[in-house]
Design an enzyme around this catalytic site. Structure first.
Site, mmCIF file in Angstrom:
data_model
loop_
_atom_site.group_PDB
_atom_site.id
_atom_site.type_symbol
_atom_site.label_atom_id
_atom_site.label_comp_id
_atom_site.label_asym_id
_atom_site.label_seq_id
_atom_site.Cartn_x
_atom_site.Cartn_y
_atom_site.Cartn_z
ATOM 1 N N SER A 140 7.287 -11.465 0.782
ATOM 2 C CA SER A 140 7.931 -10.198 0.415
ATOM 3 C C SER A 140 8.593 -9.627 1.657
ATOM 4 C CB SER A 140 6.903 -9.192 -0.088
ATOM 5 O OG SER A 140 7.496 -7.903 -0.235
ATOM 6 N N TYR A 153 -0.766 -3.541 0.864
ATOM 7 C CA TYR A 153 0.144 -4.565 0.325
ATOM 8 C C TYR A 153 0.921 -5.217 1.477
ATOM 9 C CZ TYR A 153 3.825 -6.871 -2.365
ATOM 10 O OH TYR A 153 4.684 -7.811 -2.893
#
Ligand code: NDP
Ligand code: 8X3
Length: 252
Positions: A140, A153
């Site tokens: 990501s 995250y």
């Protein structure tokens, strides 16, 4: 059998789109996820439409024993996968560090980091035996730059980024390619999961600009997986045109 790809998290979003695109190109699919009904339905649809073979595997990537039991016991004809896409993952919550839930942190780390490690370790013997293979990790942009309230995250995706780099070094003697694809904002079920079913908040993440779609990541994954044997894209960061980095968007 022709080419075989194992895709984790194929019941939704990127994983499902990747499965569809590889199926259209006649790859046989090992698809995983926790939602058995969705998984079995997708496998059956893709078999009928594309004349390929599929193998659905239902497990939670956080469950080490289930991951190994499932992948070690696949039928012999599947034990020579060409590509593994480590895609299963999630974000939970978007709170400042002091307010974020420790349970959410643990779920993200267990899924995005440990889950990726378990699946890779379980599938690797098949690639090592054939002295070739390609591991594609869906990281990501959150694994490249930390953003406000991204704490747990971002940490999990930074760890996934480190694992991609580590795998590329350690698996070099086995001629296994490792590619990390780092997407920016993409409209999938990701935000619905992150905001725990709050569809209004989830939708608001993509308002005012055109985000990436799952098919964009599928196309990129397919491109990376079908380059000549001597070419490996090590990593790439891909955002929609309206996104410059993990925090900066231009909205209408
Ligand atoms: P979705 O929520 O649409 O899909 C996530 C997939 O992961 C589902 O198939 C889900 O299957 C699976 N999954 C989640 N947790 C587990 C688990 N514990 N065990 C097994 N499977 C699991 O999201 P995306 O497609 O967007 O996300 C895919 C990956 O891409 C994730 O790693 C995410 O972090 C990453 N990513 C997403 C971006 C985005 O903006 N959408 C951008 C950058 C990266 P099931 O629930 O059936 O188990
Ligand atoms: C998902 C993209 O920007 O929400 O990994 O972290 S972002």
């Amino acid at each position: 059998m022709d080419k075989i790809i194992l895709i984790t998290g194929a019941t939704s979003g990127f994983g499902k789109a990747i499965a569809k695109l590889f199926a259209e190109n006649k790859w046989n699919l090992i698809l995983t996820g926790r939602r058995k009904e969705r998984l079995v339905q997708l496998c059956s649809e893709l078999e009928q439409k594309n004349g390929i073979k599929t193998l659905p595997l239902v497990f939670d990537v956080q469950d080490r024993n289930a991951v190994f039991a499932s992948i070690e016991n696949i039928p012999d004809e599947w034990k020579r996968m060409d590509v593994l896409v480590n895609n299963a993952g999630l974000a939970l919550g978007r709170e400042p560090f002091d307010k974020a839930s420790i349970d959410d942190w643990e779920t993200m780390l267990n899924t995005n980091v440990k889950g990726l490690m378990y699946v890779t370790k379980a599938a690797l013997p098949y690639m090592i035996t054939q002295q070739k293979g390609h591991i594609i990790n869906i990281g990501s942009i959150a694994g490249k730059e930390v953003y406000v309230n991204g704490n747990g995250y971002c940490a999990s995706k930074h760890a996934a980024d480190a694992l991609s780099k580590a795998m590329r070094i350690d698996l070099l003697p086995h001629k296994i390619k490792v590619t990390a694809i780092h997407p920016g904002a993409a409209e999938t079920e990701f935000s619905i999961v992150r905001f725990k079913g709050n569809e209004t908040t989830a939708k608001s993440v993509y308002e005012g600009y055109t985000p990436l779609y799952a098919e964009d990541i599928a196309n990129i994954t397919y491109y990376c997986a079908t380059l000549p044997a001597h070419v490996c894209i090590n990593e790439l960061i891909v955002t929609c045109t309206a996104q410059a980095n993990s925090a900066l968007f231009v909205k209408e």
